[in-house]
Each structure stands twice: as structure tokens, then as C-alpha cells.
Design a protein around this motif. Structure first.
Motif, PDB file in Angstrom:
ATOM      1  N   THR A  74      21.995  54.576 -99.226  1.00 47.53           N
ATOM      2  CA  THR A  74      23.454  54.545 -99.282  1.00 47.53           C
ATOM      3  C   THR A  74      24.012  54.281 -97.889  1.00 47.53           C
ATOM      4  OG1 THR A  74      23.764  56.892 -98.796  1.00 47.53           O
ATOM      5  CG2 THR A  74      23.422  56.290-101.119  1.00 47.53           C
ATOM      6  N   ALA A  75      25.248  53.903 -97.822  1.00 52.28           N
ATOM      7  CA  ALA A  75      25.903  53.704 -96.525  1.00 52.28           C
ATOM      8  C   ALA A  75      25.909  55.002 -95.724  1.00 52.28           C
ATOM      9  CB  ALA A  75      27.320  53.177 -96.726  1.00 52.28           C
ATOM     10  N   GLY A  76      25.979  56.136 -96.402  1.00 50.16           N
ATOM     11  CA  GLY A  76      25.966  57.427 -95.733  1.00 50.16           C
ATOM     12  C   GLY A  76      24.683  57.718 -94.985  1.00 50.16           C
ATOM     13  N   ASP A  77      23.597  57.068 -95.382  1.00 49.41           N
ATOM     14  CA  ASP A  77      22.322  57.275 -94.692  1.00 49.41           C
ATOM     15  C   ASP A  77      22.394  56.829 -93.236  1.00 49.41           C
ATOM     16  OD1 ASP A  77      20.944  58.416 -96.846  1.00 49.41           O
ATOM     17  OD2 ASP A  77      20.401  56.450 -97.645  1.00 49.41           O
ATOM     18  N   PHE A  78      23.267  55.888 -92.938  1.00 53.11           N
ATOM     19  CA  PHE A  78      23.399  55.414 -91.560  1.00 53.11           C
ATOM     20  C   PHE A  78      24.064  56.455 -90.664  1.00 53.11           C
ATOM     21  CE2 PHE A  78      22.630  51.638 -93.966  1.00 53.11           C
ATOM     22  CZ  PHE A  78      21.832  50.880 -93.135  1.00 53.11           C
ATOM     23  N   GLN A  79      24.768  57.400 -91.259  1.00 47.60           N
ATOM     24  CA  GLN A  79      25.341  58.518 -90.514  1.00 47.60           C
ATOM     25  C   GLN A  79      24.366  59.694 -90.447  1.00 47.60           C
ATOM     26  OE1 GLN A  79      28.329  58.357 -88.952  1.00 47.60           O
ATOM     27  NE2 GLN A  79      28.444  56.248 -89.644  1.00 47.60           N
ATOM     28  N   ARG A  80      23.579  59.852 -91.479  1.00 47.51           N
ATOM     29  CA  ARG A  80      22.706  61.024 -91.607  1.00 47.51           C
ATOM     30  C   ARG A  80      21.420  60.935 -90.802  1.00 47.51           C
ATOM     31  NH1 ARG A  80      19.708  62.689 -97.116  1.00 47.51           N
ATOM     32  NH2 ARG A  80      18.529  64.430 -96.282  1.00 47.51           N
ATOM     33  N   TRP A  94      17.918  43.690 -95.653  1.00 46.73           N
ATOM     34  CA  TRP A  94      18.867  44.341 -96.565  1.00 46.73           C
ATOM     35  C   TRP A  94      19.585  45.491 -95.852  1.00 46.73           C
ATOM     36  CZ3 TRP A  94      20.217  48.898 -98.780  1.00 46.73           C
ATOM     37  CH2 TRP A  94      20.989  48.850 -99.933  1.00 46.73           C
ATOM     38  N   LEU A  95      18.830  46.266 -95.089  1.00 47.70           N
ATOM     39  CA  LEU A  95      19.432  47.376 -94.341  1.00 47.70           C
ATOM     40  C   LEU A  95      20.420  46.870 -93.296  1.00 47.70           C
ATOM     41  CD1 LEU A  95      16.266  49.589 -93.907  1.00 47.70           C
ATOM     42  CD2 LEU A  95      18.320  50.208 -95.206  1.00 47.70           C
ATOM     43  N   GLU A  96      20.080  45.775 -92.642  1.00 45.44           N
ATOM     44  CA  GLU A  96      20.989  45.195 -91.648  1.00 45.44           C
ATOM     45  C   GLU A  96      22.314  44.799 -92.297  1.00 45.44           C
ATOM     46  OE1 GLU A  96      20.868  45.176 -88.499  1.00 45.44           O
ATOM     47  OE2 GLU A  96      18.778  45.193 -87.879  1.00 45.44           O
ATOM     48  N   GLN A  97      22.268  44.295 -93.522  1.00 50.81           N
ATOM     49  CA  GLN A  97      23.498  43.918 -94.220  1.00 50.81           C
ATOM     50  C   GLN A  97      24.310  45.134 -94.631  1.00 50.81           C
ATOM     51  OE1 GLN A  97      22.412  41.380 -97.495  1.00 50.81           O
ATOM     52  NE2 GLN A  97      21.787  39.708 -96.148  1.00 50.81           N
ATOM     53  N   LEU A  98      23.652  46.225 -94.974  1.00 48.18           N
ATOM     54  CA  LEU A  98      24.333  47.444 -95.398  1.00 48.18           C
ATOM     55  C   LEU A  98      24.875  48.247 -94.220  1.00 48.18           C
ATOM     56  CD1 LEU A  98      25.015  49.323 -97.830  1.00 48.18           C
ATOM     57  CD2 LEU A  98      22.810  50.428 -97.433  1.00 48.18           C
ATOM     58  N   ARG A  99      24.299  48.042 -93.049  1.00 47.81           N
ATOM     59  CA  ARG A  99      24.657  48.824 -91.865  1.00 47.81           C
ATOM     60  C   ARG A  99      26.166  48.749 -91.601  1.00 47.81           C
ATOM     61  NH1 ARG A  99      22.078  49.277 -86.147  1.00 47.81           N
ATOM     62  NH2 ARG A  99      20.323  48.141 -87.018  1.00 47.81           N
ATOM     63  N   PRO A 100      26.814  49.900 -91.416  1.00 51.59           N
ATOM     64  CA  PRO A 100      28.248  49.893 -91.106  1.00 51.59           C
ATOM     65  C   PRO A 100      28.513  49.271 -89.737  1.00 51.59           C
ATOM     66  CG  PRO A 100      27.437  52.135 -91.469  1.00 51.59           C
ATOM     67  CD  PRO A 100      26.264  51.228 -91.533  1.00 51.59           C
ATOM     68  N   ASP A 101      29.702  48.732 -89.573  1.00 52.22           N
ATOM     69  CA  ASP A 101      30.069  48.113 -88.307  1.00 52.22           C
ATOM     70  C   ASP A 101      30.388  49.126 -87.220  1.00 52.22           C
ATOM     71  OD1 ASP A 101      29.769  45.563 -89.307  1.00 52.22           O
ATOM     72  OD2 ASP A 101      31.855  45.426 -89.951  1.00 52.22           O
ATOM     73  N   GLN A 102      30.795  50.320 -87.621  1.00 52.13           N
ATOM     74  CA  GLN A 102      31.214  51.326 -86.640  1.00 52.13           C
ATOM     75  C   GLN A 102      30.573  52.665 -86.954  1.00 52.13           C
ATOM     76  OE1 GLN A 102      35.449  51.457 -86.551  1.00 52.13           O
ATOM     77  NE2 GLN A 102      35.668  49.326 -85.966  1.00 52.13           N
ATOM     78  N   GLY A 103      30.720  53.582 -86.019  1.00 51.86           N
ATOM     79  CA  GLY A 103      30.205  54.923 -86.209  1.00 51.86           C
ATOM     80  C   GLY A 103      28.779  55.044 -85.727  1.00 51.86           C
TER      81      GLY A 103
END
Length: 155
Positions: A74-80, A94-103
Motif C-alpha cells: 500500500t502507499a502507507g508502506d512507504f511511511q511505515r 512497480w514500487l517506484e511508480q507507487l512511491r509517493p512524491d513527498q514525505g
């Protein structure tokens, strides 16, 4: 430290990596230092146990994957998570595409630490030898991760 392993369906490679690293960290007395999880880029196996062949191969080497269940990244995994390890180039893309731009954005890597290959091959459509090969590769990579965790904790 929080580490997420990612493969396509979260039933072969990534749960195997999670199970191996969990056992190796426990043996090294570092289990409390790391939060581990695994996920898939696809949603086909959400809530399902790892592939029976992966469970059997891992059990043959003393790793228990039985309690693990598939989930999708999930997108939340990039914060966790601090470190997200993809098993191959397709999942990394695929992960690079899902990665949020900020945070907070974790490091993304192929699970190659200590490996002599570019990717951990998907054993799903092959036989038992493919699952054994995955175990060989991931044991090596997880040894490197344990050494990194130990160094971060002064051991």
C-alpha cells in the motif's frame, strides 16, 4: 529498523525472505531490533498462506512460514518502512511508480545484498529446485542484513 520484502504475489519469495530473516535475527538476539513484513505488488493472494511448496522447502531448512498471510503493498508502506526490498526488477519498477512524491520515503533496493545474481527468480511455475534456489539466495542476502542490523546496534 523496519524492513518490507516485496514480490509479485506474496506467496513465494517475499514470505520466504521474511521467515528467513526473522529466524536469523532471533538466532542473533536481534529480533526486537527489527520489524519485518512482506507484501505483494498484486492482490491475487491477499489473506492466503504462502505457497505449499515454499512452506515445505523452508521447513526443510528450519524456517516456519505457516503463520504468514499474503497482503498487497500500500502507499502507507512507504511511511511505515525504512527499507523496502524488491525481489526483481519488475517489482522494483512497480514500487517506484507507487512511491509517493513527498514525505518519508524508504530506500528501495533489489534483495541483492550478498547475492551473485541480479534478481531472486520467481519459483512459482517451476519445481522444487526453484524453491531451493530461492532459499539459497535469500539465506545469503539475509546474512548480510543481519550483519547490517548488528552493526547498527553495535554488535
Amino acid at each position: 529498523m523496519r524492513i518490507l520484502f516485496v514480490c509479485m504475489g506474496n506467496i513465494c519469495r517475499s514470505p520466504t525472505a521474511e521467515g528467513i530473516l526473522r529466524a536469523k535475527l532471533d538466532a542473533a538476539g536481534l529480533a526486537e531490533a527489527v520489524e519485518l513484513d512482506s507484501a505483494g505488488t498484486g492482490d491475487w493472494h491477499v489473506g492466503k498462506a504462502p505457497d505449499a511448496r515454499a512452506i515445505q522447502a523452508a521447513a526443510g531448512r528450519g524456517y516456519d512460514l505457516g503463520a504468514l498471510r499474503g497482503r498487497q503493498v500500500t502507499a502507507g508502506d512507504f511511511q511505515r518502512f525504512d527499507l523496502i526490498l524488491a525481489m526483481d526488477q519488475d517489482n522494483l519498477a512497480w514500487l517506484e511508480q507507487l512511491r509517493p512524491d513527498q514525505g518519508a520515503v524508504p530506500e528501495l533496493f533489489l534483495a541483492r545484498q550478498g547475492l551473485a545474481v541480479d534478481e531472486v527468480p520467481d519459483p512459482y511455475y517451476g519445481g522444487a529446485a526453484g524453491f531451493e534456489r530461492v532459499l539459497d539466495l535469500l539465506e545469503s542476502a539475509c546474512d548480510g542484513l543481519v550483519a547490517e542490523v548488528a552493526a547498527r546496534h553495535g554488535r
